[in-house]
Design an enzyme around this catalytic site. Structure first.
Site, PDB file in Angstrom:
ATOM      1  N   SER A  37       0.842  -1.197   0.000  1.00 39.68           N
ATOM      2  CA  SER A  37       0.000   0.000   0.000  1.00 39.68           C
ATOM      3  C   SER A  37       0.877   1.246   0.000  1.00 39.68           C
ATOM      4  O   SER A  37       2.081   1.168   0.232  1.00 39.68           O
ATOM      5  CB  SER A  37      -0.892   0.008   1.242  1.00 39.68           C
ATOM      6  OG  SER A  37      -0.099   0.301   2.382  1.00 39.68           O
ATOM      7  N   LYS A  38       0.228   2.366  -0.240  1.00 40.99           N
ATOM      8  CA  LYS A  38       0.953   3.621  -0.256  1.00 40.99           C
ATOM      9  C   LYS A  38       1.589   3.891   1.107  1.00 40.99           C
ATOM     10  O   LYS A  38       2.652   4.473   1.201  1.00 40.99           O
ATOM     11  CB  LYS A  38      -0.015   4.738  -0.642  1.00 40.99           C
ATOM     12  CG  LYS A  38       0.605   6.121  -0.609  1.00 40.99           C
ATOM     13  CD  LYS A  38      -0.189   7.096  -1.436  1.00 40.99           C
ATOM     14  CE  LYS A  38      -0.048   8.536  -0.973  1.00 40.99           C
ATOM     15  NZ  LYS A  38       1.194   8.913  -0.346  1.00 40.99           N
TER      16      LYS A  38
END
Ligand code: GLU
Length: 519
Positions: free
Chosen positions: A262-263
């Protein structure tokens, strides 16, 4: 069935910057298309107007341009199957929705969001399907007149796919083999909404893949749950014979721990999850990109290609042409691929080294300019040549001190500062300084100054000749102290190379300054 020309597509929704996983998907499509002499289509799936983000489409195009992933047709590339932006294909979808309605494969449903909520409250695990559609407000339960009247009065409706329960639906996946589920677990998916007169992802995606003669759907694993529904849609349209083959790529996993990348992982560990820097038009938030971080596009592509596939031996460095030759969709792994960003940095290091130092200088010069230093590409290349094999220290996610190769041009500055800026002070308490600079060192350095003054042509060879004969004659070992004088720490390249680069005047000046300060 005759062999069809291979046609694949990358079909992002313009809802923000392209995630690095999407880049990997596009890359695999590209490798597959090139390998088969086929076409790669760039289609924009923008039927969900609520999630549209301005600038996203342009960003995606720019990212692929930078990465060297080329499309044969599609938005901004042209082609004979357009328009390639789904929002410009409304009339086409309407026709196909009507076809499903006419054939009894779909029906119109008037249930309002409130009515659906009420049903969900009333029935546990409510799903709009064969077991419940008979008690809802739709064209299967209402008379034709009633349906016509509701539409004429302007009531909003959706078109739902009428899924026949109790059937085994098979998805023949190139990577995963036969994936089958029972149709009873599927709900009657919404295919079209009267409110915006737009189809949903599922319908538009299938209709377009069919009309654009797509032969293979290569996409992320997150779309696997939609695949059985897509198989049923092809069947409902009577297109099963030309249904594309599916290949669902493995997930990209977090560098550490469980779950998908994920970011937040990127933010926490300091690596980008987007190809280019992204400026969010709404929040103003800036997310870092591989390009701006100093990655070379070839390195990013090579790194991504190996996340979920390998050529079957331990070859890691591959040109795009080699990857096109070696890539094998059927050999992609089913298991998720760990996103080892340190490995990504290693690739960048390898690719930087493949370039001559002079290629690094435009980037390096920017850093020097920002530090107020004027230099020339030749001198900068000299410094890079001396230092490109050095390692730098960093702190990993567990706060451990580690060493790594130079992965970016920007890594060079802390290591190369002293080439351009003379030490101002010398830290007597520094371990290396204490060890190297003794009582009698100043006198020895004075002597060395005398030796260096006599060097006519201040080249590596001449300095080396003179200094080494002096050492032999006197037994002096001036190396570490000399390094302290020129650099102030234990860093740096070969002393002769360093002195020659600095020149006679600067070398002597730094030595005199050290003697004065460390006396
Ligand atoms: N629009 C979908 C996406 O954003 C396409 C998925 C597919 O390839 O079918 O990835």
């Amino acid at each position: 069935m005759s062999e069809r020309r291979v046609r694949v597509r990358f079909a992002p929704s313009p809802t923000g910057p392209l995630h690095i996983g999407g880049v990997r998907t596009a890359l695999y499509n590209y490798l597959f298309a090139r390998q088969h002499g086929g076409d790669l289509i760039f289609r924009i799936e923008d039927t969900d107007s609520t999630r549209f983000v301005p600038g996203a489409e342009e960003y995606i195009i720019e990212a692929f341009q930078w990465l060297g992933i080329k499309f044969d047709e599609g938005v901004s590339f042209g082609g004979n199957y357009g328009p390639y932006r789904q929002s410009e294909r409304r009339d086409i979808y309407k026709k196909y929705v009507q076809q499903l309605l006419d054939n009894g494969k779909a029906y119109i449903a008037f249930d309002t969001p409130e009515e659906l909520d009420a049903k969900r409250a009333e029935i546990e695990n409510f799903q709009y399907d064969a077991s419940t559609r008979g008690m809802m407000r739709n064209s299967l339960t209402l008379s034709k007149d009633e349906v016509d009247r509701l539409i004429a009065e302007g009531h909003q409706y959706v078109v739902r796919f009428k899924i026949e329960p109790g059937r085994d639906v098979h998805v023949d996946d190139i990577i995963r083999g036969d994936v089958s589920i029972n149709s009873s677990i599927l709900d009657d998916k919404v295919l079209f909404k009267s409110a915006d007169q737009l189809p949903t992802y599922h319908l538009a995606n299938i209709v377009d893949d069919h009309l654009m003669e797509v032969t293979h759907v290569i996409r992320g694993e997150e779309w696997l749950p939609s695949a059985p529904l897509h198989v049923l849609l092809y069947e409902a349209f009577g297109w099963s014979d030309t249904m594309p083959r599916f290949a669902h790529l493995p997930l990209l996993l977090k560098p550490v721990g469980n779950g998908k990348l994920s970011k937040r992982d990127g933010d926490k560990l300091g690596f980008p999850v987007f190809p280019l820097e992204w400026h969010d038009p709404k929040s103003g938030e800036v997310s870092s990109g591989y390009r701006e971080k100093g990655y070379l596009p070839e390195a990013v592509v090579n790194f991504l290609a190996l996340l979920g596939w390998n050529p079957g031996n331990d070859q890691e460095i591959m040109t795009m042409d080699e990857m096109i030759r070696l890539f094998d969709l059927s050999k992609c792994s089913k298991a998720g691929a760990r996103f080892d960003y340190i490995k990504g940095m290693w690739f960048n290091h390898q690719y930087l080294l493949m370039h001559p130092a002079i290629d690094w200088t435009p980037e390096f010069d920017k850093i020097l300019k920002a530090e107020g230093i004027q230099s020339t590409p030749e001198r900068e290349a000299q410094v890079i040549e001396m230092m490109k094999q050095k390692v730098i220290e960093y702190v990993d996610s567990d706060n451990n001190k580690k060493k790594r190769n130079i992965s970016f041009v920007s890594d060079l500055w802390p290591l190369c500062r002293f080439f351009f800026i003379a030490p101002e002070t010398y830290d007597k308490d520094d371990k290396f300084v204490r060890k190297s600079w003794k009582e009698d060192t100043a006198a020895e350095m004075d002597e060395l100054i005398g030796v260096l003054m006599a060097v006519d042509h201040f080249s590596v060879e001449e300095i080396k000749d003179m200094v080494e004969s002096w050492c032999e004659a006197t037994g002096h070992k001036p190396w570490n102290a000399w390094r302290v004088a020129l650099v102030s720490t234990g860093q740096g390249p070969d002393m002769y190379e360093l002195a020659a680069f600095l020149g006679k005047e600067e070398t002597l000046r730094r030595m005199q300054n050290a003697i004065a300060q460390l006396k």
